[in-house]
Enzyme design. Structure first.
Site, PDB file in Angstrom:
ATOM      1  N   HIS A   1      42.322  49.174  28.927  1.00  0.00           N
ATOM      2  CA  HIS A   1      43.191  48.172  29.572  1.00  0.00           C
ATOM      3  C   HIS A   1      42.944  48.133  31.070  1.00  0.00           C
ATOM      4  CE1 HIS A   1      46.128  50.622  31.872  1.00  0.00           C
ATOM      5  NE2 HIS A   1      45.795  51.559  31.007  1.00  0.00           N
ATOM      6  N   CYS A   2      43.298  47.014  31.676  1.00  0.00           N
ATOM      7  CA  CYS A   2      43.374  46.865  33.133  1.00  0.00           C
ATOM      8  C   CYS A   2      44.791  46.394  33.445  1.00  0.00           C
ATOM      9  CB  CYS A   2      42.312  45.888  33.643  1.00  0.00           C
ATOM     10  SG  CYS A   2      42.382  44.253  32.889  1.00  0.00           S
ATOM     11  N   LEU A   3      45.002  45.616  34.498  1.00  0.00           N
ATOM     12  CA  LEU A   3      46.353  45.189  34.813  1.00  0.00           C
ATOM     13  C   LEU A   3      46.850  44.099  33.860  1.00  0.00           C
ATOM     14  CD1 LEU A   3      46.235  45.155  38.732  1.00  0.00           C
ATOM     15  CD2 LEU A   3      47.358  46.818  37.234  1.00  0.00           C
TER      16      LEU A   3
END
Length: 361
Positions: free
Chosen positions: A103-105
């Site tokens: 995941h990222c933001l």
């Protein structure tokens, strides 16, 4: 009847491959859903690590948190570097980390770029990787910078673990060469067909070189034995008896051996008494430290190197040293003597060969 909390997946959640998931930043409302995934690893591509409550949840369920710092995406700016992409890929393709959540933001740009590079590692075409990337973007439009980032992801070296998942090349390497990347395999048995051919060719050349080396050494040793017997025994009438009528005191034992070397045995070795007398004559000419016979070889000599570097020249002297003016030039007609420039005495070339033979050859 008690109503359980809802199962809420993270934003933009999706399955990339078996045991590999992607999405946005996991929030507390997503933890119950994440628990159902039975994750072993969470890979975060964010400016800061996960919040304390999420870290506590991961610690309770033995989930390993891996954080690679990546700044927030801005217009006309991609904070993700190729080095960080390679780090992420090597974590994603290792089955020891699965099941894994990436995941990222927001689960769109940074995560999408990493997955697109993973697709290129899987040997997807660039257009297919871009099509998947566009489905998770805010506007479904790929920026020029993002397209360039994925397009230029090539000629980098990716470390491949000893065991790979089944969704990566079918779990085995069956292609000749990767389409755009260089692969470094931790498992020596796992390599491309091209690398295997290069390795086989290299091993073949090394074997041929070693065989040639052994052949040359054996030929030189055979020549040593052949020329040694013929040089020192030809023309000699010595039968081993002290009263032999052919032996004249002070004369040589062979027609090819000068009086200064009389007393040597049939295979070219000079008795210690002769060596001592020769050494004494040298010491009398040199007032410095006692000299030593330079043809005597120390025990720790690198015999193989000496054989290959020096014996070719010795063999040349033994074979082609004969000419009509040999005696006038200070050479023995047999080609077995050399003139010592320091002492003015003649020395037998075969003494070097004999000394090498004593070392175990």
């Amino acid at each position: 009847m008690t109503q359980l909390p809802s199962l809420i997946p993270p934003f933009r959640y999706a399955m990339v491959e078996e045991y590999l998931f992607r999405g946005g930043y996991p929030k507390p409302r997503n933890l119950r859903f994440i628990k159902r995934l039975r994750l072993k690893t969470i890979l975060s591509l964010t400016p800061n690590p996960l919040k304390p409550e999420t870290q506590e949840f991961c610690a309770q369920h033995s989930i390993v948190l891996i954080h690679i710092q990546v700044d927030k995406m801005k217009e006309d700016n991609i904070p993700l570097s190729y080095n960080k992409t390679l780090m992420a890929l090597q974590i994603l393709i290792d089955p020891a980390n699965h099941p894994l959540y990436l995941h990222c933001l927001d689960g769109a740009d940074v995560t999408g770029l990493v997955v697109a590079c993973l697709r290129k590692l899987q040997m997807w075409s660039t257009s297919s990787a871009m099509s998947e990337l566009s489905r998770y973007l805010h506007t479904n439009v790929i920026a020029p910078e993002e397209f360039e980032f994925v397009e230029n992801f090539k000629n980098f070296e990716v470390t491949i673990p000893s065991v790979i998942p089944t969704w990566l090349w079918g779990g085995q390497v069956s292609f000749r060469k990767h389409s755009c990347l260089r692969l470094k395999f931790l498992n020596p048995e796992m390599m491309t067909e091209e690398e295997r051919e290069i390795k086989d060719r290299k091993e073949k050349l090394e074997k041929e070189k070693e065989d040639d080396y052994q052949r040359r050494k054996n030929d030189l040793l055979d020549n040593l034995l052949d020329t040694g017997d013929g040089r020192h025994r030809s023309g000699s009438h010595y039968d081993g008896s002290k009263d032999s009528p052919d032996i004249i005191p002070g004369a040589s034992l062979s027609s090819n051996k000068p009086p200064s070397l009389a007393g040597s045995d049939d295979v070219g070795f000079v008795p210690s008494s002769r060596l001592n007398s020769s050494t004494e004559r040298r010491e009398s000419k040199d007032t410095g430290s006692p000299s030593r016979d330079r043809y005597l070889v120390d025990v720790d000599v690198d015999v193989d190197r000496v054989m290959m570097d020096g014996l070719d020249q010795v063999e040349y002297y033994n074979r082609f040293g004969q000419h009509s003016d040999d005696e006038q030039d200070g050479h023995d007609p047999s080609g077995s003597l050399m003139l010592d420039e320091e002492t003015g005495e003649t020395e037998v070339i075969s003494r070097t060969l004999d000394a090498l033979a004593l070392e175990g050859l």
